[in-house]
Design a protein around this motif. Structure first.
Motif, PDB file in Angstrom:
ATOM      1  N   GLU A 236       3.771  -2.869 -10.273  1.00 25.08           N
ATOM      2  CA  GLU A 236       4.994  -2.999 -11.790  1.00 25.08           C
ATOM      3  C   GLU A 236       6.078  -4.149 -10.990  1.00 25.08           C
ATOM      4  O   GLU A 236       6.531  -4.767 -11.514  1.00 25.08           O
ATOM      5  N   LEU A 237       6.048  -3.692  -9.967  1.00 25.47           N
ATOM      6  CA  LEU A 237       7.229  -4.287  -9.258  1.00 25.47           C
ATOM      7  C   LEU A 237       7.868  -6.371  -9.313  1.00 25.47           C
ATOM      8  O   LEU A 237       7.934  -7.225 -10.062  1.00 25.47           O
ATOM      9  N   VAL A 238       6.194  -6.055  -8.779  1.00 28.98           N
ATOM     10  CA  VAL A 238       5.821  -7.608  -8.860  1.00 28.98           C
ATOM     11  C   VAL A 238       5.761  -8.569 -10.103  1.00 28.98           C
ATOM     12  O   VAL A 238       6.124  -9.486 -10.007  1.00 28.98           O
ATOM     13  N   ARG A 239       4.902  -7.764 -10.825  1.00 29.13           N
ATOM     14  CA  ARG A 239       4.665  -8.325 -11.994  1.00 29.13           C
ATOM     15  C   ARG A 239       6.314  -8.837 -12.952  1.00 29.13           C
ATOM     16  O   ARG A 239       7.141  -9.384 -13.460  1.00 29.13           O
ATOM     17  N   ALA A 240       7.200  -7.732 -12.444  1.00 24.67           N
ATOM     18  CA  ALA A 240       8.713  -7.429 -13.449  1.00 24.67           C
ATOM     19  C   ALA A 240       9.455  -7.781 -12.870  1.00 24.67           C
ATOM     20  O   ALA A 240      10.945  -9.346 -13.421  1.00 24.67           O
ATOM     21  N   HIS A 241       9.024  -8.539 -11.230  1.00 27.54           N
ATOM     22  CA  HIS A 241       9.741  -9.752 -10.615  1.00 27.54           C
ATOM     23  C   HIS A 241       9.376 -10.225  -9.890  1.00 27.54           C
ATOM     24  O   HIS A 241       9.231 -10.482  -8.226  1.00 27.54           O
ATOM     25  N   PRO A 242       8.662 -11.427 -10.172  1.00 33.53           N
ATOM     26  CA  PRO A 242       7.745 -12.991  -9.259  1.00 33.53           C
ATOM     27  C   PRO A 242       8.267 -12.676  -8.307  1.00 33.53           C
ATOM     28  O   PRO A 242       7.158 -13.664  -7.680  1.00 33.53           O
ATOM     29  N   THR A 243      10.022 -13.324  -8.361  1.00 33.23           N
ATOM     30  CA  THR A 243      10.203 -13.025  -7.064  1.00 33.23           C
ATOM     31  C   THR A 243      10.754 -12.882  -5.898  1.00 33.23           C
ATOM     32  O   THR A 243      10.548 -12.725  -3.951  1.00 33.23           O
ATOM     33  N   SER A 244       9.402 -11.597  -5.908  1.00 33.79           N
ATOM     34  CA  SER A 244       9.613 -11.184  -4.516  1.00 33.79           C
ATOM     35  C   SER A 244       8.448 -10.923  -4.628  1.00 33.79           C
ATOM     36  O   SER A 244       6.672 -11.688  -4.544  1.00 33.79           O
ATOM     37  N   GLU A 245       8.722 -10.621  -2.889  1.00 33.20           N
ATOM     38  CA  GLU A 245       7.219 -10.760  -2.038  1.00 33.20           C
ATOM     39  C   GLU A 245       6.944  -9.951  -1.177  1.00 33.20           C
ATOM     40  O   GLU A 245       7.772  -8.771  -0.909  1.00 33.20           O
ATOM     41  N   LEU A 246       6.049  -9.473  -1.218  1.00 32.12           N
ATOM     42  CA  LEU A 246       5.125  -8.289  -0.340  1.00 32.12           C
ATOM     43  C   LEU A 246       4.846  -8.826   1.303  1.00 32.12           C
ATOM     44  O   LEU A 246       4.483  -9.766   1.443  1.00 32.12           O
ATOM     45  N   GLY A 247       5.602  -7.960   2.759  1.00 26.75           N
ATOM     46  CA  GLY A 247       4.506  -8.087   3.580  1.00 26.75           C
ATOM     47  C   GLY A 247       4.292  -6.718   4.198  1.00 26.75           C
ATOM     48  O   GLY A 247       4.558  -5.328   3.340  1.00 26.75           O
ATOM     49  N   VAL A 248       3.373  -6.934   5.392  1.00 28.63           N
ATOM     50  CA  VAL A 248       3.094  -5.182   5.928  1.00 28.63           C
ATOM     51  C   VAL A 248       4.294  -5.004   6.938  1.00 28.63           C
ATOM     52  O   VAL A 248       5.226  -5.591   7.645  1.00 28.63           O
ATOM     53  N   HIS A 249       4.006  -3.893   6.872  1.00 27.72           N
ATOM     54  CA  HIS A 249       4.599  -2.614   7.429  1.00 27.72           C
ATOM     55  C   HIS A 249       3.999  -1.475   8.203  1.00 27.72           C
ATOM     56  O   HIS A 249       4.391  -0.279   9.050  1.00 27.72           O
ATOM     57  N   THR A 250       2.997  -1.794   9.629  1.00 30.48           N
ATOM     58  CA  THR A 250       1.737  -1.163   9.895  1.00 30.48           C
ATOM     59  C   THR A 250       1.298  -0.850   8.759  1.00 30.48           C
ATOM     60  O   THR A 250       2.214  -0.212   7.454  1.00 30.48           O
ATOM     61  N   ALA A 251       0.723   0.544   8.793  1.00 29.54           N
ATOM     62  CA  ALA A 251       0.101   1.359   8.026  1.00 29.54           C
ATOM     63  C   ALA A 251       0.153   2.599   7.738  1.00 29.54           C
ATOM     64  O   ALA A 251       0.832   3.044   6.341  1.00 29.54           O
ATOM     65  N   ASP A 252       0.436   3.036   9.348  1.00 27.11           N
ATOM     66  CA  ASP A 252       1.568   4.371   8.928  1.00 27.11           C
ATOM     67  C   ASP A 252       2.679   4.562   9.710  1.00 27.11           C
ATOM     68  O   ASP A 252       3.567   5.515   9.881  1.00 27.11           O
ATOM     69  N   HIS A 253       3.459   3.797   9.457  1.00 25.57           N
ATOM     70  CA  HIS A 253       5.036   3.556   9.788  1.00 25.57           C
ATOM     71  C   HIS A 253       4.726   3.827  11.340  1.00 25.57           C
ATOM     72  O   HIS A 253       5.770   4.878  11.361  1.00 25.57           O
ATOM     73  N   PHE A 254       4.373   3.001  11.756  1.00 29.00           N
ATOM     74  CA  PHE A 254       4.072   3.249  13.659  1.00 29.00           C
ATOM     75  C   PHE A 254       5.547   2.256  14.818  1.00 29.00           C
ATOM     76  O   PHE A 254       4.969   0.905  13.914  1.00 29.00           O
ATOM     77  N   ASP A 255       5.302   3.091  15.286  1.00 24.00           N
ATOM     78  CA  ASP A 255       6.091   2.131  16.326  1.00 24.00           C
ATOM     79  C   ASP A 255       4.987   1.256  17.258  1.00 24.00           C
ATOM     80  O   ASP A 255       4.411   1.934  18.168  1.00 24.00           O
ATOM     81  N   ILE A 256       4.197   0.232  17.316  1.00 24.29           N
ATOM     82  CA  ILE A 256       3.007  -0.571  17.165  1.00 24.29           C
ATOM     83  C   ILE A 256       3.445  -1.027  18.761  1.00 24.29           C
ATOM     84  O   ILE A 256       2.778  -1.181  19.391  1.00 24.29           O
ATOM     85  N   THR A 257       4.856  -1.491  19.261  1.00 26.78           N
ATOM     86  CA  THR A 257       5.357  -1.192  20.734  1.00 26.78           C
ATOM     87  C   THR A 257       4.740  -0.551  21.637  1.00 26.78           C
ATOM     88  O   THR A 257       4.851  -1.142  22.807  1.00 26.78           O
ATOM     89  N   THR A 258       4.193   0.977  21.273  1.00 26.32           N
ATOM     90  CA  THR A 258       4.251   1.956  22.182  1.00 26.32           C
ATOM     91  C   THR A 258       2.541   2.060  22.123  1.00 26.32           C
ATOM     92  O   THR A 258       2.033   2.785  22.961  1.00 26.32           O
TER      93      THR A 258
END
Length: 274
Positions: A236-258
């Motif tokens: 819904e957000l992407v349809r209503a606001h096509p200037t929005s872009e999506l990126g990944v923030h890991t699958a589980d909201h995890f600190d991958i540096t560990t």
């Protein structure tokens, strides 16, 4: 009388940080004076700083949701609106893709270039932030913890914050023998910080077990509403606001540096696939 409702309406903000120092408060004041007097714009014109500023937001919670979100992760809607109005008038706001394309091509980055990003996929990114961004025709990139988006589940940090804010018990003990008396503000801040550090590096199944154990100890009398978007809301957000872009923030909201390389790759690959 519904006593639990009364308690929820008077949820306390946990003591999780120390107040800003006098030096920091003075810096805030100086920044506001520079903005009010136009000195900030003059400084930018004279110095023409190179590069872009990337802003990272999380939650733009309204009054109903704000008590359930760590105050360090949110700003109120009027403040966000004021900031976006300022950026639209005084800065050059571009998408992250446009910035990366310019960097890849070796093109100079104009002074005052700003990129707006959001972490964690809060529902208010759709309901509150997106309409404000649209009002000022500003693009933004949203980084999504896809496992929580898939399950439309409020994330661990908001659940932990609500437990601290609505607890009816003040003692926390962990298996390792750590224990805190949360009635003491310093101990409460220490406990909250330690638990955040632990939860962000704990696999999701064990994370859920730890949260259940903390809930049993603290006996909170309130539960957070669903604060994280589901995929339908993302669409819904992407349809209503096509200037929005999506990126990944890991699958589980995890600190991958560990994590080791294989585990970190899995967190990113699973998030990208989703």
């Amino acid at each position: 009388m519904d006593l639990s409702k009364n308690k929820r309406s008077a949820m306390r903000r946990p003591a999780i940080t120390t107040p800003p120092s006098m030096r920091r408060r003075a810096l805030y004041g100086a920044q506001r004076v520079m903005q009010w007097t136009g000195m900030g714009a003059a400084w930018q014109t004279l110095t023409r700083p190179h590069g872009a500023v990337i802003l990272m937001y999380h939650s733009i919670a309204d009054q109903a949701a704000a008590p359930f979100v760590d105050h360090r992760l949110r700003i109120d809607p009027p403040t966000f609106d004021w900031q976006m109005r300022f950026l639209a008038r005084q800065r050059r706001v571009v998408s992250l893709t446009a910035l990366l394309d310019a960097l890849d091509a070796g093109r100079p980055i104009a002074p005052g270039t700003v990129v707006i990003t959001f972490d964690d996929g809060y529902v208010d990114n759709l309901t509150v932030a997106a309409p404000i961004l649209a009002r000022y025709a500003l693009p933004a990139t949203l980084y999504l913890p896809t496992g929580y988006i898939r399950d439309a589940q409020t994330q661990w940090v908001d659940r932990l914050y609500t437990m601290f804010a609505s607890r009816t018990r003040d003692t926390v003990t962990l298996d390792e023998g750590q224990n805190w008396n949360l009635a003491d503000d310093a101990a409460s801040a220490e406990a909250y910080a330690a638990l955040c550090e632990r939860l962000i590096i704990t696999p999701r199944d064990r994370r859920e077990a730890l949260l259940d154990d903390l809930a049993a100890q603290l006996r909170p009398d309130a539960q957070p509403p669903r604060l994280t978007m589901g995929w339908q809301q993302v669409r819904e957000l992407v349809r209503a606001h096509p200037t929005s872009e999506l990126g990944v923030h890991t699958a589980d909201h995890f600190d991958i540096t560990t994590l080791d390389a294989a585990q970190a790759t899995a967190q990113l690959a699973d998030s990208m696939d989703e």
